[in-house]
Design a protein around this motif. Structure first.
Motif, short mmCIF file in Angstrom:
data_model
loop_
_atom_site.label_atom_id
_atom_site.label_comp_id
_atom_site.label_asym_id
_atom_site.label_seq_id
_atom_site.Cartn_x
_atom_site.Cartn_y
_atom_site.Cartn_z
N TRP A 77 0.98 -1.01 -0.24
CA TRP A 77 0.27 -0.06 0.21
C TRP A 77 0.74 1.89 -0.30
O TRP A 77 1.73 1.20 0.56
N SER A 78 0.67 2.13 -0.71
CA SER A 78 0.93 3.45 -0.87
C SER A 78 -0.14 4.50 -0.20
O SER A 78 -1.02 4.36 0.02
N TRP A 79 0.94 5.88 0.73
CA TRP A 79 -0.62 7.01 1.55
C TRP A 79 0.28 8.37 1.07
O TRP A 79 1.30 8.35 0.30
N CYS A 80 -0.19 8.95 0.23
CA CYS A 80 -0.47 10.32 -0.08
C CYS A 80 -0.60 11.42 1.29
O CYS A 80 -1.90 11.47 1.66
N THR A 88 -3.08 1.49 -3.65
CA THR A 88 -1.86 0.50 -4.07
C THR A 88 -1.00 0.52 -5.90
O THR A 88 -2.29 1.02 -6.56
N VAL A 89 -0.47 0.77 -6.05
CA VAL A 89 -0.01 1.06 -6.88
C VAL A 89 0.12 -0.06 -8.17
O VAL A 89 1.10 -1.25 -7.63
N ALA A 90 -0.10 0.15 -9.05
CA ALA A 90 0.22 -1.38 -9.78
C ALA A 90 0.77 -1.73 -9.83
O ALA A 90 1.91 -1.28 -10.66
N GLN A 91 1.79 -2.64 -9.57
CA GLN A 91 2.86 -3.34 -10.41
C GLN A 91 3.20 -3.66 -11.82
O GLN A 91 1.94 -5.14 -12.02
N PRO A 92 3.76 -3.70 -12.46
CA PRO A 92 3.72 -3.93 -13.62
C PRO A 92 3.76 -5.89 -13.77
O PRO A 92 5.35 -5.85 -12.53
#
Ligand code: ZN
Ligand code: ZN
Ligand code: ZN
Length: 93
Positions: A77-80, A88-92
């Motif tokens: 998870w990411s937090w701004c 969540t940033v989609a992972q390639p």
């Protein structure tokens, strides 16, 4: 408070480094941390808000880098800090 983060274009680093030794700032002063976060703009490792020194938040405040992600294994998870939103940033693949 926005529902989505508008700073995704400031993400430069999305993958965790292979080896994380700990919060850089805590190591420098001999302090302890609880959990680790990684700045997604410059890749700096800092400690979470449960840690006494809150270096990840401190870094965001002083650098203006808005987004951190969890640097704990198995957490993506990411937090701004600006939008106060978790995502969540989609992972390639
Ligand atoms: Zn944002
Ligand atoms: Zn720290
Ligand atoms: Zn940064």
């Amino acid at each position: 408070m926005n529902e989505t983060c508008t700073h995704l274009d400031q993400i430069e680093v999305s993958d965790l480094p292979h080896e994380i030794t700990g919060c850089e700032d805590c190591l420098a002063i001999g302090a302890r941390w609880v959990h680790l976060r990684m700045c997604m703009t410059c890749g700096k490792i800092g400690c979470c808000d449960s840690s006494p020194n809150k270096h990840a938040t401190q870094h965001a405040n002083t650098s203006g880098h808005p987004i951190v992600r969890s640097a704990e294994r198995g957490e993506d998870w990411s937090w701004c800090y600006v939008d106060e939103v978790m995502f969540t940033v989609a992972q390639p693949t």
